[in-house]
Design a protein around this motif. Structure first.
Motif, PDB file in Angstrom:
ATOM      1  N   ASP A  35      49.590   2.927 -25.770  1.00 14.85           N
ATOM      2  CA  ASP A  35      48.895   3.606 -24.737  1.00 14.85           C
ATOM      3  C   ASP A  35      50.013   4.640 -24.027  1.00 14.85           C
ATOM      4  O   ASP A  35      50.229   4.860 -23.042  1.00 14.85           O
ATOM      5  CB  ASP A  35      48.720   2.471 -23.401  1.00 14.85           C
ATOM      6  CG  ASP A  35      50.235   1.775 -23.160  1.00 14.85           C
ATOM      7  OD1 ASP A  35      50.949   1.900 -24.050  1.00 14.85           O
ATOM      8  OD2 ASP A  35      50.169   1.047 -22.387  1.00 14.85           O
ATOM      9  N   SER A  36      50.271   5.457 -25.194  1.00 12.99           N
ATOM     10  CA  SER A  36      51.454   6.357 -24.660  1.00 12.99           C
ATOM     11  C   SER A  36      50.635   7.782 -24.201  1.00 12.99           C
ATOM     12  O   SER A  36      49.331   8.072 -24.525  1.00 12.99           O
ATOM     13  CB  SER A  36      52.183   6.687 -25.964  1.00 12.99           C
ATOM     14  OG  SER A  36      52.671   8.010 -25.897  1.00 12.99           O
ATOM     15  N   GLU A  37      51.185   8.534 -23.471  1.00 12.99           N
ATOM     16  CA  GLU A  37      50.929   9.725 -22.950  1.00 12.99           C
ATOM     17  C   GLU A  37      50.771  10.653 -24.187  1.00 12.99           C
ATOM     18  O   GLU A  37      51.659  10.882 -24.700  1.00 12.99           O
ATOM     19  CB  GLU A  37      51.752  10.239 -21.668  1.00 12.99           C
ATOM     20  CG  GLU A  37      51.468  11.564 -21.468  1.00 12.99           C
ATOM     21  CD  GLU A  37      52.659  12.066 -20.418  1.00 12.99           C
ATOM     22  OE1 GLU A  37      52.336  12.999 -19.738  1.00 12.99           O
ATOM     23  OE2 GLU A  37      53.840  11.968 -20.799  1.00 12.99           O
ATOM     24  N   CYS A  38      49.799  11.266 -24.483  1.00 15.81           N
ATOM     25  CA  CYS A  38      49.577  12.146 -25.711  1.00 15.81           C
ATOM     26  C   CYS A  38      49.578  13.708 -25.148  1.00 15.81           C
ATOM     27  O   CYS A  38      48.413  14.049 -24.904  1.00 15.81           O
ATOM     28  CB  CYS A  38      48.508  11.665 -26.670  1.00 15.81           C
ATOM     29  SG  CYS A  38      48.485  12.348 -28.118  1.00 15.81           S
ATOM     30  N   LEU A  39      50.783  14.321 -25.345  1.00 14.53           N
ATOM     31  CA  LEU A  39      50.848  15.844 -25.210  1.00 14.53           C
ATOM     32  C   LEU A  39      50.414  16.491 -26.414  1.00 14.53           C
ATOM     33  O   LEU A  39      50.412  17.895 -26.167  1.00 14.53           O
ATOM     34  CB  LEU A  39      51.997  16.116 -24.400  1.00 14.53           C
ATOM     35  CG  LEU A  39      52.545  15.285 -23.256  1.00 14.53           C
ATOM     36  CD1 LEU A  39      54.097  15.510 -22.975  1.00 14.53           C
ATOM     37  CD2 LEU A  39      51.856  15.794 -22.081  1.00 14.53           C
ATOM     38  N   GLU A  40      50.339  15.716 -27.372  1.00 17.03           N
ATOM     39  CA  GLU A  40      50.186  16.536 -28.797  1.00 17.03           C
ATOM     40  C   GLU A  40      48.644  16.794 -28.995  1.00 17.03           C
ATOM     41  O   GLU A  40      47.847  15.952 -28.758  1.00 17.03           O
ATOM     42  CB  GLU A  40      50.859  16.059 -29.929  1.00 17.03           C
ATOM     43  CG  GLU A  40      52.544  15.746 -29.776  1.00 17.03           C
ATOM     44  CD  GLU A  40      52.799  14.713 -28.817  1.00 17.03           C
ATOM     45  OE1 GLU A  40      51.996  13.749 -28.610  1.00 17.03           O
ATOM     46  OE2 GLU A  40      54.007  14.890 -28.217  1.00 17.03           O
ATOM     47  N   ASP A  41      48.345  17.224 -30.134  1.00 16.36           N
ATOM     48  CA  ASP A  41      46.973  17.598 -30.716  1.00 16.36           C
ATOM     49  C   ASP A  41      46.543  16.185 -31.592  1.00 16.36           C
ATOM     50  O   ASP A  41      45.371  15.781 -31.476  1.00 16.36           O
ATOM     51  CB  ASP A  41      46.848  18.914 -31.539  1.00 16.36           C
ATOM     52  CG  ASP A  41      47.281  19.970 -30.824  1.00 16.36           C
ATOM     53  OD1 ASP A  41      46.536  20.188 -29.685  1.00 16.36           O
ATOM     54  OD2 ASP A  41      48.213  20.590 -31.589  1.00 16.36           O
ATOM     55  N   VAL A  42      47.873  15.809 -32.201  1.00 18.72           N
ATOM     56  CA  VAL A  42      47.400  14.344 -33.070  1.00 18.72           C
ATOM     57  C   VAL A  42      48.282  13.283 -32.274  1.00 18.72           C
ATOM     58  O   VAL A  42      49.380  13.259 -32.196  1.00 18.72           O
ATOM     59  CB  VAL A  42      47.779  14.659 -34.293  1.00 18.72           C
ATOM     60  CG1 VAL A  42      47.400  13.637 -35.429  1.00 18.72           C
ATOM     61  CG2 VAL A  42      47.085  16.099 -34.792  1.00 18.72           C
ATOM     62  N   TYR A  43      47.469  12.088 -32.163  1.00 19.97           N
ATOM     63  CA  TYR A  43      48.167  10.953 -31.999  1.00 19.97           C
ATOM     64  C   TYR A  43      48.801   9.974 -33.034  1.00 19.97           C
ATOM     65  O   TYR A  43      47.908   9.537 -33.949  1.00 19.97           O
ATOM     66  CB  TYR A  43      47.361  10.155 -31.022  1.00 19.97           C
ATOM     67  CG  TYR A  43      47.805   8.942 -30.351  1.00 19.97           C
ATOM     68  CD1 TYR A  43      48.136   8.883 -29.077  1.00 19.97           C
ATOM     69  CD2 TYR A  43      48.534   7.767 -31.004  1.00 19.97           C
ATOM     70  CE1 TYR A  43      48.660   7.840 -28.105  1.00 19.97           C
ATOM     71  CE2 TYR A  43      48.897   6.694 -30.314  1.00 19.97           C
ATOM     72  CZ  TYR A  43      49.101   6.754 -28.800  1.00 19.97           C
ATOM     73  OH  TYR A  43      49.566   5.739 -28.286  1.00 19.97           O
TER      74      TYR A  43
END
Ligand code: GAL
Length: 746
Positions: free
Chosen positions: A358-366
C-alpha cells in the motif's frame, strides 16, 4: 596499477570487508599534447569517494560509488608530462547512499571501472547525446550543444548509411524493429561543425500500461533476473570482457529483462545486454535505508541525476528505478527523484521497488518484491492485491531469494525445490493477466555483509553460483528461452535421496517431449506438465518412475503385469508394512499362482526400480525431441572415470583500452559429462608472460566448479604464453595468445 582495480585480492568467502576499507593513493603520470581543446577526466566508477590532484593542484573532492564523475581539467593540465594523484576513500560512509543502514551486498573499493581522458572542441562541442527511435521510424535526438550550433545526424546500419537528417527530429523509412528476439541496433552519428558523437539507436515503442508491458503495441511478458555485479576474488573490479560475459550468460538463461539491483551498472554490461536483446531496468544505489540527513538526500539526488544522464544513452533501458530498493515512502525525496528523471528524459518510465503493497506510487510502474512463496501451492500474490498500485503498471521485481537459499553443493532435494519454486512463481505471474512481468532474485550468488548470506559473506540466492555456473534453478530459466535446452535435475542416484528412493525428477527443457531409457530400453515418452504449469512457455517434464514400457515379465498375464507396474511405480521400498491389505492379498495370490517365492518381488524391484543396493550398474538416458528430432541426449549412471574439464570461450586475449580477462571454468565431470557436485579438488595454476591471473594460484573446487581469471598484460606485439592447470589427476597445458586491439585484422 591497471584499471579496473580492486584494493586487495579477496578470498572466495569468509573475507573481512574492513580489510579493504581505508585510504588509498593512486598515482599516474601521463603525457598530453595540449591543443586548443577542453579536457576532461571521466571516471566510470570509483568506490567510494576521492580527492583528485593534478600537477600538485587540488582539483576537488568527488563522490562516485556507482556513478560516473566527469571533471573539467582543462585548466590543470600542462603540455607534456602530467602527474595525477587520486586519494580514494573506500570506507562505507553513512552519508553516502547506499550506506547509512545495513546493505545486503558488498561494495568493495577502488577505481573499479575505466577512466578516460576526453577532449572536446572549444566551440560547438556536443556534450551529451541520446536518441529515441520509435516504432514508426521517427527519431528524436537530444543533444546538448551550444546555442545556435546546428546538428546533422547520420543513421548507420553497420557501416551502411541508411538515413540522414538535420536538427533534432527525423524519420527513416528502411529500418527494423527492435525486440528481445530481434535485437536490431543502429548507430547514430551526430555532428556539429567541430564535433561528433556516436550513440546507439533502436526502433521500438515501450509502453507500461495498467494491464502490462507493451512492446510495439503488443503485450510482452517481462521475464527476468536481478543481477549483482560482484565476482569472486576481484569484487566489483571486473574488466569489460567479464561484464559482457555476464550479459551472455544471462541471455543463455532465456530472460528478456535484467534489473541492475541495486545500483547503476557498467557501460559494457548494459551495451551487451541491449545488443543481445535483454531490456534493462536500472536503479539508484541503496538498500532499504533513507536518511533524513540533508547531505545524504542531496547525494541521493545527485546519484539519480548521474544515473539518468549515463543510462539515457542506452536504448535498452525501459525504466529508471528512482526509489531506493524496499525503502519506506518518502514523498519529498521520491517526488524529486521522479521529477529529475522526467526532466532529464521525459519519455522513459520510472519505477519504484517496495516490499509492501500500500505504498504511495509516484512512479509509472509499481515494483513489488513478492516473497510470499509457500511452495508447492502458493507462488505469488495476485497483483490486484497491491492496493497502492491502482492505475499503474505492476511488475514483480523480486521473489525467492532469502526464502530459499540454495548452494550448488546442497542435496538434490534442496536444489530441485529452489528450481520448482521459481517455476511455480513464474507460472502464476504469467497467469495473472495484469502482471507486466516477473524478475527473480537473483542471477548469481553474490558477496554480502555479515547480516546476510550464509555466514561466509556469500548470499546463495543465485540461480547460478558465483562462478556463473547454473544451478538447477538456472536450468529452469534456460528452458524458457529460445535455444533448444535440456537440463535434468537429478543424478539418478537413489542413495542421494531420503530413504534411498528416487523421487519424481523434474526435467527442464523446451523440447516437445522427452524419452527416458533405462539401460537402453525405452521406459517412457513424457510431455511437459501443462496441467500443473498451465502458463509457462515450457513447463517442466516430470519423470515419476523408471517403470513403464520396459516392463516385460513373460510369466505374468497382462493384468498381473499392470498390477505389478502399479506396485513398482508406487513406493515398494516401504515393504510389506507399506502395502494396503488389498495389495498384500493380491500380491500373495499372484506369487502363489505362479509358485514364486517372495524374493521374486525383490528381484523385480532391483530390476526396474531399485538403485539402492542394486548389484548391476544402471544407466538412465534422456533424449529431448523437437519436431520429431532428437536434439540432445544426457546419460546418468555410476560416476566413474571422473576427470577435470575446462570451459573456456576463446584462446586469445585482446588488449584494448583496458586489459582483457577470460574466465576459465574448471569442473570435475564424470564419463557422461555430468558435474560432480561434491568434488572439492585442489587446483593450481601457472602462467607465463604475457598474462597473469587475478584468481588465486591454487584453490579448491566448490560444488565441483572453480574459476580462473586470466588477464592480459601489456605487450608490444602479438605474443603467446602458456597456462598450466594442474589437478590431482592430471595437467592441462595450452598456449594462449595476447594481442593489441589495434593489431587485429579489421
Ligand atoms: C530483498 C532485497 C534484495 C535481497 C533479497 C534477498 O528484500 O531487495 O536486495 O536482499 O531480499 O532475498
Amino acid at each position: 596499477m591497471d584499471i579496473p582495480h580492486e584494493i586487495k585480492p579477496l578470498p572466495l568467502h569468509y573475507f573481512d570487508e574492513t580489510d579493504i576499507q581505508g585510504d588509498y593513493t593512486y598515482i599516474k603520470d601521463f603525457h598530453v599534447e595540449l591543443t586548443k581543446r577542453r579536457f576532461f577526466l571521466r571516471f566510470e566508477g570509483v568506490m567510494l569517494q576521492m580527492d583528485v590532484y593534478l600537477n600538485g593542484r587540488e582539483v576537488g573532492h568527488f563522490v562516485s560509488g556507482y556513478a560516473p564523475v566527469e571533471i573539467d581539467v582543462t585548466n590543470f593540465l600542462v603540455n607534456g608530462k602530467n602527474f595525477l594523484v587520486i586519494h580514494v576513500n573506500t570506507k562505507e560512509d553513512p552519508l553516502v547512499p547506499p550506506f547509512g543502514g545495513v546493505v545486503d551486498y558488498q561494495t568493495f573499493g577502488g577505481i573499479y571501472r575505466p577512466i578516460y581522458l576526453i577532449d572536446k572542441p572549444l566551440k560547438n562541442a556536443i556534450d551529451d547525446v541520446y536518441a529515441r527511435g520509435r516504432a514508426n521510424g521517427e527519431i528524436d535526438v537530444f543533444a546538448e550543444v551550444e546555442a545556435g550550433a546546428e546538428i546533422t545526424n547520420f543513421v548507420y546500419d553497420g557501416d551502411q548509411l541508411v538515413g540522414k537528417f538535420q536538427g533534432s527530429r527525423g524519420k527513416i523509412e528502411n529500418y527494423e524493429l527492435y525486440s528481445p528476439s530481434h535485437p536490431k541496433l543502429y548507430n547514430l552519428i551526430t555532428r556539429t561543425s567541430t564535433d561528433e558523437v556516436t550513440s546507439s539507436l533502436a526502433f521500438f515503442d515501450a509502453d507500461w500500461r495498467e494491464d502490462g508491458f507493451y512492446l510495439n503495441d503488443e503485450k510482452l511478458f517481462l521475464f527476468g533476473l536481478n543481477r549483482h555485479q560482484t565476482y569472486p576474488y576481484i569484487g566489483g573490479a571486473a574488466a569489460e570482457s567479464l561484464q559482457k560475459e555476464d550479459a551472455r550468460k544471462l541471455k543463455k538463461l532465456g530472460i528478456n529483462v535484467v534489473r541492475t539491483s541495486h545500483y547503476p551498472q557498467s557501460e559494457a554490461f548494459l551495451s551487451e545486454c541491449e545488443r543481445l536483446g535483454i531490456f534493462i531496468i536500472d536503479e539508484i544505489p541503496g538498500w532499504q535505508h533513507v536518511s533524513k540527513d540533508p547531505l545524504w538526500r542531496e547525494r541521493c539526488l545527485a546519484l539519480t541525476e548521474a544515473m539518468v544522464i549515463k543510462d539515457r544513452r542506452h536504448p535498452g533501458v525501459i525504466a529508471y528505478g528512482v526509489r531506493i530498493d524496499e525503502s519506506q515512502d518518502d514523498s519529498e525525496l521520491y517526488g524529486e527523484t521522479n521529477h529529475l528523471a522526467k526532466l532529464l528524459d521525459p519519455e522513459r518510465a520510472t519505477i519504484g521497488v517496495r516490499n509492501f503493497k500500500d505504498s504511495e506510487c509516484l512512479e509509472d510502474v509499481y515494483g513489488y518484491n513478492d516473497f510470499s512463496c509457500i511452495y508447492p501451492r502458493h507462488g505469488v500474490d495476485k497483483v490486484s492485491s497491491w492496493s497502492g498500485a491502482k492505475g499503474k503498471a505492476k511488475l514483480i521485481t523480486e521473489h525467492s531469494g532469502h526464502t530459499y537459499p540454495t548452494k550448488s553443493f546442497d542435496p538434490p532435494s534442496v536444489r530441485v525445490t529452489q528450481a520448482l519454486r521459481h517455476a511455480l512463481i513464474v507460472d502464476q505471474a504469467r497467469g495473472d493477466k495484469d502482471c507486466a512481468g516477473v524478475i527473480g532474485w537473483c542471477a548469481f550468488d553474490y558477496a554480502t555483509h555479515r547480516q546476510f548470506g550464509s555466514g561466509d559473506k556469500i548470499c546463495y540466492h543465485g540461480v547460478c553460483d558465483i562462478f556463473r555456473n547454473p544451478k538447477w534453478a538456472g536450468y529452469f530459466y534456460a528452458s524458457q528461452g529460445e535455444e533448444p535446452f535440456l537440463g535434468v535435475a537429478s543424478s539418478f542416484l537413489a542413495s542421494e535421496y531420503e530413504g534411498g528412493v528416487l523421487p519424481t525428477i523434474p526435467v527442464f527443457t523446451n523440447a516437445d517431449y522427452i524419452e527416458v531409457y533405462l539401460d537402453d530400453v525405452l521406459v517412457h515418452r513424457l510431455y511437459p506438465d501443462k496441467e500443473t504449469y498451465p502458463n509457462l512457455l515450457h513447463p517442466p517434464v516430470f519423470i515419476k518412475n523408471l517403470v513403464g514400457d520396459n516392463f516385460s515379465e513373460p510369466i505374468l498375464s497382462e493384468s498381473e503385469s499392470r498390477f505389478m507396474v502399479q506396485f513398482l511405480q508406487g513406493h515398494p521400498e516401504r515393504g510389506v508394512e507399506g502395502m494396503s491389505l488389498g495389495t498384500k492379498i493380491k500380491m500373495l495370490a499372484l506369487l502363489k499362482r505362479h509358485h514364486l517365492p517372495p524374493q521374486y518381488v525383490y528381484d523385480l524391484y532391483y530390476k526396474y526400480v531399485g538403485f539402492w543396493g542394486c548389484k548391476e550398474e544402471r544407466v538412465v538416458t534422456i533424449r529431448a525431441f523437437l519436431s520429431g528430432k532428437c536434439f540432445c541426449e544426457k546419460k546418468f549412471g555410476n560416476s566413474q572415470k571422473t576427470r577435470l574439464a575446462l570451459e573456456i570461450e576463446r584462446d586469445y586475449l585482446v588488449n584494448g583500452d583496458e586489459y582483457d580477462v577470460i574466465p576459465i571454468l574448471v569442473k570435475r565431470v564424470d564419463q557422461y559429462g555430468n558435474l560432480c557436485s561434491y568434488a572439492n579438488d585442489i587446483i593450481s595454476v601457472n602462467v607465463s608472460f604475457p598474462f597473469c591471473i587475478l584468481s588465486p594460484q591454487s584453490f579448491s573446487l566448490n560444488g565441483g566448479v572453480g574459476v580462473i581469471y586470466l588477464r592480459s598484460v601489456k605487450t608490444k606485439k602479438r605474443n603467446v604464453g602458456k597456462i598450466v592447470i594442474s589437478g590431482p589427476d592430471g595437467t592441462f597445458s595450452f598456449p594462449i595468445s595476447v594481442q593489441n586491439a589495434t593489431s587485429l585484422p579489421q
